[in-house]
Design a protein around this motif. Structure first.
Motif, PDB file in Angstrom:
ATOM      1  N   VAL A 135       8.232   2.469  -5.230  1.00 36.66           N
ATOM      2  CA  VAL A 135       8.867   2.054  -3.967  1.00 36.66           C
ATOM      3  C   VAL A 135       8.256   2.784  -2.758  1.00 36.66           C
ATOM      4  CG1 VAL A 135      11.028   2.089  -2.662  1.00 36.66           C
ATOM      5  CG2 VAL A 135      11.004   1.232  -5.007  1.00 36.66           C
ATOM      6  N   PRO A 136       8.131   4.110  -2.792  1.00 41.24           N
ATOM      7  CA  PRO A 136       7.494   4.787  -1.642  1.00 41.24           C
ATOM      8  C   PRO A 136       6.075   4.304  -1.395  1.00 41.24           C
ATOM      9  CG  PRO A 136       8.569   6.399  -3.037  1.00 41.24           C
ATOM     10  CD  PRO A 136       8.613   5.119  -3.777  1.00 41.24           C
ATOM     11  N   LEU A 137       5.365   4.059  -2.488  1.00 42.95           N
ATOM     12  CA  LEU A 137       3.985   3.562  -2.323  1.00 42.95           C
ATOM     13  C   LEU A 137       3.976   2.214  -1.618  1.00 42.95           C
ATOM     14  CD1 LEU A 137       2.076   4.462  -5.616  1.00 42.95           C
ATOM     15  CD2 LEU A 137       1.365   4.991  -3.297  1.00 42.95           C
ATOM     16  N   LEU A 138       4.905   1.389  -2.026  1.00 48.59           N
ATOM     17  CA  LEU A 138       5.008   0.069  -1.386  1.00 48.59           C
ATOM     18  C   LEU A 138       5.325   0.205   0.093  1.00 48.59           C
ATOM     19  CD1 LEU A 138       6.890  -2.137  -4.005  1.00 48.59           C
ATOM     20  CD2 LEU A 138       4.628  -2.540  -3.087  1.00 48.59           C
ATOM     21  N   VAL A 139       6.234   1.116   0.391  1.00 50.75           N
ATOM     22  CA  VAL A 139       6.620   1.342   1.796  1.00 50.75           C
ATOM     23  C   VAL A 139       5.406   1.794   2.606  1.00 50.75           C
ATOM     24  CG1 VAL A 139       7.930   2.881   3.318  1.00 50.75           C
ATOM     25  CG2 VAL A 139       9.059   1.787   1.375  1.00 50.75           C
ATOM     26  N   VAL A 140       4.668   2.737   2.057  1.00 46.61           N
ATOM     27  CA  VAL A 140       3.464   3.240   2.760  1.00 46.61           C
ATOM     28  C   VAL A 140       2.472   2.114   2.947  1.00 46.61           C
ATOM     29  CG1 VAL A 140       1.441   4.748   2.515  1.00 46.61           C
ATOM     30  CG2 VAL A 140       3.725   5.637   2.034  1.00 46.61           C
ATOM     31  N   LEU A 141       2.317   1.330   1.905  1.00 49.27           N
ATOM     32  CA  LEU A 141       1.372   0.197   1.986  1.00 49.27           C
ATOM     33  C   LEU A 141       1.785  -0.786   3.069  1.00 49.27           C
ATOM     34  CD1 LEU A 141      -1.146  -0.829   0.434  1.00 49.27           C
ATOM     35  CD2 LEU A 141       0.388  -2.276  -0.886  1.00 49.27           C
ATOM     36  N   VAL A 142       3.083  -1.089   3.097  1.00 44.52           N
ATOM     37  CA  VAL A 142       3.582  -2.032   4.123  1.00 44.52           C
ATOM     38  C   VAL A 142       3.321  -1.468   5.516  1.00 44.52           C
ATOM     39  CG1 VAL A 142       5.729  -2.896   5.161  1.00 44.52           C
ATOM     40  CG2 VAL A 142       5.307  -3.218   2.714  1.00 44.52           C
ATOM     41  N   ILE A 143       3.611  -0.191   5.683  1.00 47.10           N
ATOM     42  CA  ILE A 143       3.379   0.431   7.009  1.00 47.10           C
ATOM     43  C   ILE A 143       1.897   0.376   7.370  1.00 47.10           C
ATOM     44  CG2 ILE A 143       3.432   2.628   8.280  1.00 47.10           C
ATOM     45  CD1 ILE A 143       6.045   3.248   6.732  1.00 47.10           C
ATOM     46  N   PHE A 149      -2.363  -5.702  11.158  1.00 46.09           N
ATOM     47  CA  PHE A 149      -2.019  -7.131  11.174  1.00 46.09           C
ATOM     48  C   PHE A 149      -0.898  -7.493  12.134  1.00 46.09           C
ATOM     49  CE2 PHE A 149      -4.978  -8.585   8.194  1.00 46.09           C
ATOM     50  CZ  PHE A 149      -5.115  -7.633   7.201  1.00 46.09           C
ATOM     51  N   VAL A 150      -0.099  -6.532  12.497  1.00 44.32           N
ATOM     52  CA  VAL A 150       1.016  -6.836  13.404  1.00 44.32           C
ATOM     53  C   VAL A 150       0.930  -6.012  14.689  1.00 44.32           C
ATOM     54  CG1 VAL A 150       3.529  -6.821  13.660  1.00 44.32           C
ATOM     55  CG2 VAL A 150       2.514  -7.485  11.477  1.00 44.32           C
ATOM     56  N   LEU A 151       0.815  -4.711  14.533  1.00 41.35           N
ATOM     57  CA  LEU A 151       0.872  -3.805  15.694  1.00 41.35           C
ATOM     58  C   LEU A 151      -0.284  -4.024  16.673  1.00 41.35           C
ATOM     59  CD1 LEU A 151       2.965  -1.607  16.298  1.00 41.35           C
ATOM     60  CD2 LEU A 151       1.287   0.066  15.583  1.00 41.35           C
ATOM     61  N   LEU A 152      -1.525  -3.967  16.150  1.00 40.76           N
ATOM     62  CA  LEU A 152      -2.703  -4.089  17.037  1.00 40.76           C
ATOM     63  C   LEU A 152      -2.760  -5.443  17.743  1.00 40.76           C
ATOM     64  CD1 LEU A 152      -5.462  -2.161  15.048  1.00 40.76           C
ATOM     65  CD2 LEU A 152      -4.113  -1.392  16.981  1.00 40.76           C
ATOM     66  N   PRO A 153      -2.541  -6.559  17.032  1.00 39.23           N
ATOM     67  CA  PRO A 153      -2.530  -7.842  17.759  1.00 39.23           C
ATOM     68  C   PRO A 153      -1.463  -7.878  18.848  1.00 39.23           C
ATOM     69  CG  PRO A 153      -2.669  -8.244  15.410  1.00 39.23           C
ATOM     70  CD  PRO A 153      -2.433  -6.791  15.567  1.00 39.23           C
ATOM     71  N   GLN A 154      -0.294  -7.290  18.544  1.00 48.53           N
ATOM     72  CA  GLN A 154       0.759  -7.258  19.561  1.00 48.53           C
ATOM     73  C   GLN A 154       0.317  -6.460  20.789  1.00 48.53           C
ATOM     74  OE1 GLN A 154       3.644  -8.926  19.807  1.00 48.53           O
ATOM     75  NE2 GLN A 154       2.863  -9.960  17.993  1.00 48.53           N
ATOM     76  N   LEU A 155      -0.348  -5.338  20.522  1.00 49.50           N
ATOM     77  CA  LEU A 155      -0.837  -4.512  21.641  1.00 49.50           C
ATOM     78  C   LEU A 155      -1.836  -5.287  22.486  1.00 49.50           C
ATOM     79  CD1 LEU A 155      -1.258  -0.997  19.971  1.00 49.50           C
ATOM     80  CD2 LEU A 155       0.349  -1.609  21.760  1.00 49.50           C
ATOM     81  N   GLN A 156      -2.725  -6.033  21.822  1.00 45.11           N
ATOM     82  CA  GLN A 156      -3.711  -6.840  22.539  1.00 45.11           C
ATOM     83  C   GLN A 156      -3.025  -7.920  23.394  1.00 45.11           C
ATOM     84  OE1 GLN A 156      -7.024  -6.271  22.809  1.00 45.11           O
ATOM     85  NE2 GLN A 156      -7.043  -7.965  24.248  1.00 45.11           N
ATOM     86  N   THR A 157      -2.018  -8.558  22.776  1.00 43.99           N
ATOM     87  CA  THR A 157      -1.274  -9.590  23.501  1.00 43.99           C
ATOM     88  C   THR A 157      -0.587  -8.990  24.726  1.00 43.99           C
ATOM     89  OG1 THR A 157      -0.832 -10.648  21.377  1.00 43.99           O
ATOM     90  CG2 THR A 157       0.450 -11.430  23.235  1.00 43.99           C
TER      91      THR A 157
END
Lengths: 196, 246
Positions: free
Chosen positions: B14-22, B28-36
């Protein structure tokens, strides 16, 4: 009674307790990390919404202002045309050689000396080439002295005698070239740049 | 056994999955949002600048006295017209010459070529650019050669003095003077008369209004006393009819 008796060995129990504590820490860390990321994303989305509403407000205000400007387009066009024509006029008048004054100087010199103008070429770049007849050397001298007068220093420069010929029974024929200096019909209009 | 499995799951996977998701969220989400957000910010800023420009222009437009400026423009139109009005120009020059005691022997007009000689040489970009520039320069002036005659050499001086004070702007480029055996002077003048059409390009609504300065007022006052020799009206002939004189 049997329930309260702890049958696990001490080391195993300790290990079990440690594992439980680490487990708890890891879970808390994972949840907190997810919450932080969720908070950051929420903040970003929130800021985006703010920007979108600002853009919409600006668009709406711009549209209103544009309509007001378009309604006064006649004034806009009048002002632009007026300023353009005035700028053109100023540039044109400043670029003009003062032909009238420069030509008068030459005529006065020739008339007072007694010489007769026969040919001439005057250009806006200031180069004047004048050909005239002088019956005697006295007249020729008067012309030369007049052209070299100190009073004309600000009007003429680079005075050159190009040709001088004398055929028997004919007057002296000479060609003089010089540069006329006085330029710009607009004298004071370029002064002052205050806003009206 | 089950207890061990769920413990392994909770402790490691579970922690590994959490780290992977982060870690995946960032590119895929944060950087494109920053660009937008960055792009939107720029859009909002430029929109605000444009709005400010339009508002300041509105203020200036509000302060303009339209009647006064229109009357000034009408006066300036006499000096630098928007179109090449040849008829009034010809009449004006002739009357100026007559006033100075000069007779007009010839007048050759070059109102502006449609296709310049340079326009025929379209083999290179340079030639094209030259043709465009030449066409633009031709459209901004009328050039004509004027041949005048008189017996007095001082008549030209009167003409040159008057030409400097005409409402319709004229400029002398060259003068050639020749005296014949009979003592008659022939003057060939190359004269230019500027023309200025109103040109607009780009964002006309938001572009700032040109300022009317003291310098402009001085120029206007200077030319106000110029004399109008070209205020001749011509009745235009009807077009598209059999007999235009009826």
């Amino acid at each position: 009674m049997a329930k309260d008796i702890d049958l696990m060995p001490r080391e195993a129990a300790k290990k079990e307790r440690t594992r439980g504590s680490v487990n708890k820490t890891v879970n808390i860390t994972a949840v907190v990390s997810l919450l932080v990321v969720a908070a950051v994303l929420a903040a970003l989305f929130g800021y985006q919404l703010f920007l979108a509403s600002s853009a919409q407000r600006i668009d709406s205000q711009t549209k209103d202002s544009q309509e007001q400007v378009i309604a006064q387009s006649a004034k806009d066009i009048t002002r632009r045309a007026l300023v353009e024509k005035l700028d053109d006029t100023k540039e044109f008048l400043n670029s003009r050689l003062l032909f009238a004054g420069s030509y008068k100087i030459v005529l006065d010199i020739l008339n007072k000396s007694g010489a007769t103008l026969t040919e001439g070429k005057l250009k806006n770049d200031g180069i004047f080439t004048i050909s005239a007849d002088a019956k005697t050397t006295k007249i020729l001298n008067k012309v030369v002295n007049a052209l070299n007068d100190e009073k004309l220093k600000e009007d003429l420069k680079n005075i050159k005698l190009i040709t001088l010929t004398k055929i028997p029974n004919e007057p002296y024929k000479f060609t003089v070239e010089y540069k006329a200096l006085k330029r710009g019909l607009l004298e004071k209009a370029s002064e002052g740049e205050g806003e009206k | 056994m089950d207890k061990v499995n769920t413990s392994v799951l909770r402790l490691y996977i579970v922690p590994l999955l959490v780290v992977l998701v982060i870690l995946l969220l960032v590119p895929f989400v944060l950087l494109p949002q920053l660009q937008t957000i960055r792009d939107k910010n720029l859009e909002v800023r430029s929109g605000q600048e444009r709005l400010d420009s339009i508002n300041s222009k509105l203020e200036i437009l509000g302060s303009i006295d339209e009647e006064k400026e229109s009357s000034k423009l009408l006066e300036m139109e006499k000096l630098v017209p928007s179109s090449k009005e040849l008829a009034s120009l010809v009449v004006g020059v002739r009357s100026l010459a007559a006033k100075s005691g000069l007779s007009v022997a010839a007048m050759e007009l070059s109102p502006g070529k449609v296709a310049t000689s340079g326009a025929t040489l379209l083999s290179s970009k340079k030639a094209k650019a030259f043709a465009v520039r030449e066409k633009k320069e031709d459209s901004e002036k009328i050039t004509f050669d004027l041949t005048l005659k008189s017996k007095k050499v001082s008549d030209l001086q009167k003409f040159l003095t008057d030409i400097q004070k005409t409402k319709r702007l004229f400029g002398v480029e060259t003068i050639e003077i020749e005296r014949d055996e009979k003592g008659v002077y022939t003057y060939v003048l190359e004269i230019i008369a500027p023309v200025r059409e109103l040109r607009s390009s780009g964002d006309v609504v938001a572009s700032p209004l040109p300022a009317f300065t003291d310098s402009h007022q001085s120029v206007f006052d200077f030319v106000a006393d110029f004399i109008n020799f070209t205020n001749v009206t011509f009745q235009k002939a009807k077009t598209g009819v059999k007999d235009p004189f009826k």
